[in-house]
Design a protein around this motif. Structure first.
Motif, PDB file in Angstrom:
ATOM      1  N   PRO A  97       0.831  -1.203   0.000  1.00 24.99           N
ATOM      2  CA  PRO A  97       0.000   0.000   0.000  1.00 24.99           C
ATOM      3  C   PRO A  97       0.868   1.256   0.000  1.00 24.99           C
ATOM      4  O   PRO A  97       1.959   1.276   0.569  1.00 24.99           O
ATOM      5  CB  PRO A  97      -0.781  -0.119   1.310  1.00 24.99           C
ATOM      6  N   SER A  98       0.424   2.279  -0.714  1.00 18.70           N
ATOM      7  CA  SER A  98       1.166   3.533  -0.709  1.00 18.70           C
ATOM      8  C   SER A  98       1.103   4.130   0.695  1.00 18.70           C
ATOM      9  O   SER A  98       0.181   3.855   1.459  1.00 18.70           O
ATOM     10  CB  SER A  98       0.575   4.506  -1.728  1.00 18.70           C
ATOM     11  N   SER A  99       2.089   4.920   0.997  1.00 17.82           N
ATOM     12  CA  SER A  99       2.169   5.500   2.339  1.00 17.82           C
ATOM     13  C   SER A  99       0.997   6.440   2.596  1.00 17.82           C
ATOM     14  O   SER A  99       0.521   7.149   1.711  1.00 17.82           O
ATOM     15  CB  SER A  99       3.484   6.263   2.476  1.00 17.82           C
ATOM     16  N   GLY A 100       0.532   6.422   3.827  1.00 20.44           N
ATOM     17  CA  GLY A 100      -0.496   7.372   4.222  1.00 20.44           C
ATOM     18  C   GLY A 100       0.105   8.755   4.425  1.00 20.44           C
ATOM     19  O   GLY A 100       1.328   8.922   4.458  1.00 20.44           O
ATOM     20  N   ARG A 101      -0.749   9.740   4.563  1.00 21.85           N
ATOM     21  CA  ARG A 101      -0.301  11.126   4.768  1.00 21.85           C
ATOM     22  C   ARG A 101      -0.347  11.477   6.256  1.00 21.85           C
ATOM     23  O   ARG A 101      -1.271  11.082   6.966  1.00 21.85           O
ATOM     24  CB  ARG A 101      -1.198  12.095   4.000  1.00 21.85           C
ATOM     25  N   PHE A 102       0.646  12.236   6.673  1.00 22.14           N
ATOM     26  CA  PHE A 102       0.635  12.784   8.023  1.00 22.14           C
ATOM     27  C   PHE A 102       0.124  14.221   7.901  1.00 22.14           C
ATOM     28  O   PHE A 102       0.744  15.065   7.251  1.00 22.14           O
ATOM     29  CB  PHE A 102       2.033  12.759   8.627  1.00 22.14           C
ATOM     30  N   ILE A 103      -1.030  14.500   8.524  1.00 22.52           N
ATOM     31  CA  ILE A 103      -1.720  15.772   8.319  1.00 22.52           C
ATOM     32  C   ILE A 103      -1.876  16.506   9.646  1.00 22.52           C
ATOM     33  O   ILE A 103      -2.553  16.027  10.562  1.00 22.52           O
ATOM     34  CB  ILE A 103      -3.109  15.556   7.686  1.00 22.52           C
ATOM     35  N   GLY A 104      -1.255  17.659   9.750  1.00 22.78           N
ATOM     36  CA  GLY A 104      -1.428  18.494  10.926  1.00 22.78           C
ATOM     37  C   GLY A 104      -2.623  19.403  10.744  1.00 22.78           C
ATOM     38  O   GLY A 104      -2.690  20.162   9.770  1.00 22.78           O
ATOM     39  N   VAL A 105      -3.580  19.312  11.645  1.00 23.40           N
ATOM     40  CA  VAL A 105      -4.819  20.075  11.527  1.00 23.40           C
ATOM     41  C   VAL A 105      -4.950  21.036  12.709  1.00 23.40           C
ATOM     42  O   VAL A 105      -4.972  20.621  13.867  1.00 23.40           O
ATOM     43  CB  VAL A 105      -6.042  19.126  11.486  1.00 23.40           C
ATOM     44  N   GLY A 106      -5.037  22.312  12.422  1.00 19.71           N
ATOM     45  CA  GLY A 106      -5.253  23.300  13.475  1.00 19.71           C
ATOM     46  C   GLY A 106      -6.716  23.330  13.871  1.00 19.71           C
ATOM     47  O   GLY A 106      -7.594  23.453  13.012  1.00 19.71           O
ATOM     48  N   VAL A 107      -6.994  23.208  15.172  1.00 19.94           N
ATOM     49  CA  VAL A 107      -8.387  23.220  15.641  1.00 19.94           C
ATOM     50  C   VAL A 107      -8.745  24.531  16.329  1.00 19.94           C
ATOM     51  O   VAL A 107      -9.827  24.667  16.906  1.00 19.94           O
ATOM     52  CB  VAL A 107      -8.670  22.027  16.589  1.00 19.94           C
ATOM     53  N   GLY A 108      -7.842  25.521  16.262  1.00 18.83           N
ATOM     54  CA  GLY A 108      -8.130  26.816  16.861  1.00 18.83           C
ATOM     55  C   GLY A 108      -7.853  26.841  18.354  1.00 18.83           C
ATOM     56  O   GLY A 108      -7.459  25.842  18.954  1.00 18.83           O
ATOM     57  N   PRO A 109      -8.070  27.983  18.991  1.00 18.33           N
ATOM     58  CA  PRO A 109      -7.681  28.164  20.388  1.00 18.33           C
ATOM     59  C   PRO A 109      -8.657  27.629  21.422  1.00 18.33           C
ATOM     60  O   PRO A 109      -8.301  27.483  22.585  1.00 18.33           O
ATOM     61  CB  PRO A 109      -7.575  29.687  20.518  1.00 18.33           C
ATOM     62  N   GLY A 110      -9.887  27.332  21.023  1.00 20.95           N
ATOM     63  CA  GLY A 110     -10.825  26.853  22.039  1.00 20.95           C
ATOM     64  C   GLY A 110     -12.268  26.755  21.586  1.00 20.95           C
ATOM     65  O   GLY A 110     -12.975  25.816  21.947  1.00 20.95           O
ATOM     66  N   ASP A 111     -12.718  27.701  20.795  1.00 24.08           N
ATOM     67  CA  ASP A 111     -14.099  27.700  20.314  1.00 24.08           C
ATOM     68  C   ASP A 111     -14.230  26.681  19.184  1.00 24.08           C
ATOM     69  O   ASP A 111     -13.610  26.833  18.130  1.00 24.08           O
ATOM     70  CB  ASP A 111     -14.461  29.103  19.807  1.00 24.08           C
ATOM     71  N   PRO A 112     -15.023  25.617  19.366  1.00 26.76           N
ATOM     72  CA  PRO A 112     -15.128  24.581  18.324  1.00 26.76           C
ATOM     73  C   PRO A 112     -15.685  25.099  17.009  1.00 26.76           C
ATOM     74  O   PRO A 112     -15.456  24.488  15.963  1.00 26.76           O
ATOM     75  CB  PRO A 112     -16.063  23.539  18.959  1.00 26.76           C
ATOM     76  N   GLU A 113     -16.384  26.221  17.030  1.00 35.75           N
ATOM     77  CA  GLU A 113     -16.944  26.766  15.794  1.00 35.75           C
ATOM     78  C   GLU A 113     -15.890  27.458  14.938  1.00 35.75           C
ATOM     79  O   GLU A 113     -16.171  27.855  13.803  1.00 35.75           O
ATOM     80  CB  GLU A 113     -18.078  27.739  16.113  1.00 35.75           C
ATOM     81  N   LEU A 114     -14.669  27.591  15.453  1.00 35.96           N
ATOM     82  CA  LEU A 114     -13.587  28.182  14.681  1.00 35.96           C
ATOM     83  C   LEU A 114     -12.827  27.137  13.872  1.00 35.96           C
ATOM     84  O   LEU A 114     -11.908  27.479  13.133  1.00 35.96           O
ATOM     85  CB  LEU A 114     -12.615  28.932  15.592  1.00 35.96           C
ATOM     86  N   ILE A 115     -13.182  25.868  13.996  1.00 34.94           N
ATOM     87  CA  ILE A 115     -12.566  24.832  13.177  1.00 34.94           C
ATOM     88  C   ILE A 115     -13.007  25.027  11.727  1.00 34.94           C
ATOM     89  O   ILE A 115     -14.181  25.205  11.441  1.00 34.94           O
ATOM     90  CB  ILE A 115     -12.970  23.429  13.679  1.00 34.94           C
ATOM     91  N   THR A 116     -12.045  24.985  10.802  1.00 38.62           N
ATOM     92  CA  THR A 116     -12.368  25.203   9.398  1.00 38.62           C
ATOM     93  C   THR A 116     -13.109  24.007   8.812  1.00 38.62           C
ATOM     94  O   THR A 116     -13.056  22.882   9.348  1.00 38.62           O
ATOM     95  CB  THR A 116     -11.104  25.443   8.561  1.00 38.62           C
ATOM     96  N   GLY A 146      -4.968  11.275  30.388  1.00 40.56           N
ATOM     97  CA  GLY A 146      -5.591  11.021  29.091  1.00 40.56           C
ATOM     98  C   GLY A 146      -6.374  12.193  28.531  1.00 40.56           C
ATOM     99  O   GLY A 146      -6.951  12.099  27.443  1.00 40.56           O
ATOM    100  N   GLY A 147      -6.420  13.296  29.272  1.00 36.67           N
ATOM    101  CA  GLY A 147      -7.145  14.467  28.790  1.00 36.67           C
ATOM    102  C   GLY A 147      -6.388  15.183  27.688  1.00 36.67           C
ATOM    103  O   GLY A 147      -5.159  15.261  27.710  1.00 36.67           O
ATOM    104  N   SER A 148      -7.114  15.694  26.712  1.00 37.37           N
ATOM    105  CA  SER A 148      -6.496  16.387  25.580  1.00 37.37           C
ATOM    106  C   SER A 148      -7.291  17.641  25.255  1.00 37.37           C
ATOM    107  O   SER A 148      -8.477  17.562  24.928  1.00 37.37           O
ATOM    108  CB  SER A 148      -6.444  15.475  24.350  1.00 37.37           C
ATOM    109  N   GLN A 149      -6.644  18.803  25.319  1.00 32.61           N
ATOM    110  CA  GLN A 149      -7.306  20.057  24.977  1.00 32.61           C
ATOM    111  C   GLN A 149      -7.728  20.049  23.506  1.00 32.61           C
ATOM    112  O   GLN A 149      -8.844  20.449  23.170  1.00 32.61           O
ATOM    113  CB  GLN A 149      -6.357  21.235  25.240  1.00 32.61           C
ATOM    114  N   ALA A 150      -6.838  19.599  22.636  1.00 36.47           N
ATOM    115  CA  ALA A 150      -7.140  19.610  21.203  1.00 36.47           C
ATOM    116  C   ALA A 150      -8.321  18.696  20.876  1.00 36.47           C
ATOM    117  O   ALA A 150      -9.204  19.052  20.089  1.00 36.47           O
ATOM    118  CB  ALA A 150      -5.909  19.188  20.407  1.00 36.47           C
ATOM    119  N   LYS A 151      -8.353  17.521  21.487  1.00 33.36           N
ATOM    120  CA  LYS A 151      -9.458  16.600  21.232  1.00 33.36           C
ATOM    121  C   LYS A 151     -10.768  17.167  21.767  1.00 33.36           C
ATOM    122  O   LYS A 151     -11.829  17.006  21.147  1.00 33.36           O
ATOM    123  CB  LYS A 151      -9.173  15.238  21.874  1.00 33.36           C
ATOM    124  N   THR A 152     -10.711  17.834  22.909  1.00 32.18           N
ATOM    125  CA  THR A 152     -11.913  18.441  23.475  1.00 32.18           C
ATOM    126  C   THR A 152     -12.462  19.515  22.552  1.00 32.18           C
ATOM    127  O   THR A 152     -13.678  19.593  22.316  1.00 32.18           O
ATOM    128  CB  THR A 152     -11.606  19.050  24.856  1.00 32.18           C
TER     129      THR A 152
END
Length: 246
Positions: free
Chosen positions: A8-27, A48-54
């Motif tokens: 299989p071809s290699s997968g992509r490593f993708i960095g995604v910015g989720v913004g500073p806190g307001d989930p509605e700012l995610i593109t 196990g807590g994650s700010q980015a995942k939250t």
């Protein structure tokens, strides 16, 4: 007849910015990639807590397929050797998924390439795998919006420094630039307040914590701010008190 199995071809490593806190700012692009990813990775604390995942929790609600998660546990320590070990281990686990042809989306608070943890994984993986970056709203832009105040206008100069810089570096930025944002104020807050007093810029400064989150705090008059360490997610915005109109 023998059958040759194609790797299989290699997968992509993708960095995604989720913004500073307001989930509605995610593109929209970030939302699509998070929901379609085979694997999602993020930094987490010892519990196990994650700010980015939250921040991205609403995006996960729309996932309709099985999705693996890679939590990179980051020790709360100033010892960079421990952080580097965590990044080394995380990069290895991510690489194992990429080799199987799976895309791995890494969730990063703010923007991935602006004081972002993604940068440390990128330097470990970009030589071997295709990498992509989806920009996010930085805390600087979110702070400006929260204050309803422009960061810079006309010919004003603008600088970004960190609370981890030396007192001389912070003093110099405040003396030489019209607008200054001081990131990672946290433990450095007493030193930053001292620098603002020394450079006569207390009246120019605003202070923000947890921008875009439920516990957001804005201090318009920093002379009232407690002269002690604050939370990691905090910054100072320093702009000219009086501005031209032409």
């Amino acid at each position: 007849m023998s059958v040759i199995e194609e790797k299989p071809s290699s997968g992509r490593f993708i960095g995604v910015g989720v913004g500073p806190g307001d989930p509605e700012l995610i593109t929209l692009k970030a939302l699509r990639l998070i929901q379609s990813a085979s694997v999602v990775s993020y930094l987490a604390n010892d519990e196990g807590g994650s700010q980015a995942k939250t921040i991205a929790s609403e995006a996960f609600a729309g996932v309709t397929h099985a999705q693996n998660e890679i939590a990179i546990v980051m020790p709360m320590s100033t010892d960079r050797s421990l952080a580097n070990q965590a990044y080394d281990n995380g990069a290895k686990t991510i690489a194992d998924e990429l080799k199987q042809g799976k895309d791995v989306v890494f969730l990063c608070e703010g923007d991935p390439l602006f004081f972002g943890s993604f940068a440390y994984l990128l330097e470990r993986l970009e030589g071997d795998f295709p990498c992509q970056v989806v920009p996010g709203v930085s805390s600087i832009n979110a702070a400006s919006s929260a204050l309803n105040h422009p960061l810079t206008v006309l010919k004003e100069s603008f600088a970004v420094v960190s609370g981890r810089h030396s007192a001389l570096q912070i003093d110099t930025a405040l003396e030489q630039h019209d607008s200054v944002v001081i990131m990672k104020a946290g433990r450095a807050r007493p030193r930053i307040l001292m620098a603002l007093r020394k450079t006569n810029r207390m009246q120019d400064a605003k202070y923000l914590e947890y921008i875009g989150r439920d516990n957001e705090r804005i201090v318009q008059d920093v002379s009232t701010l407690e002269d002690k360490a604050g939370p990691y997610f905090s910054l100072f915005v320093v702009t000219k008190s009086e501005r031209g109109t032409r």
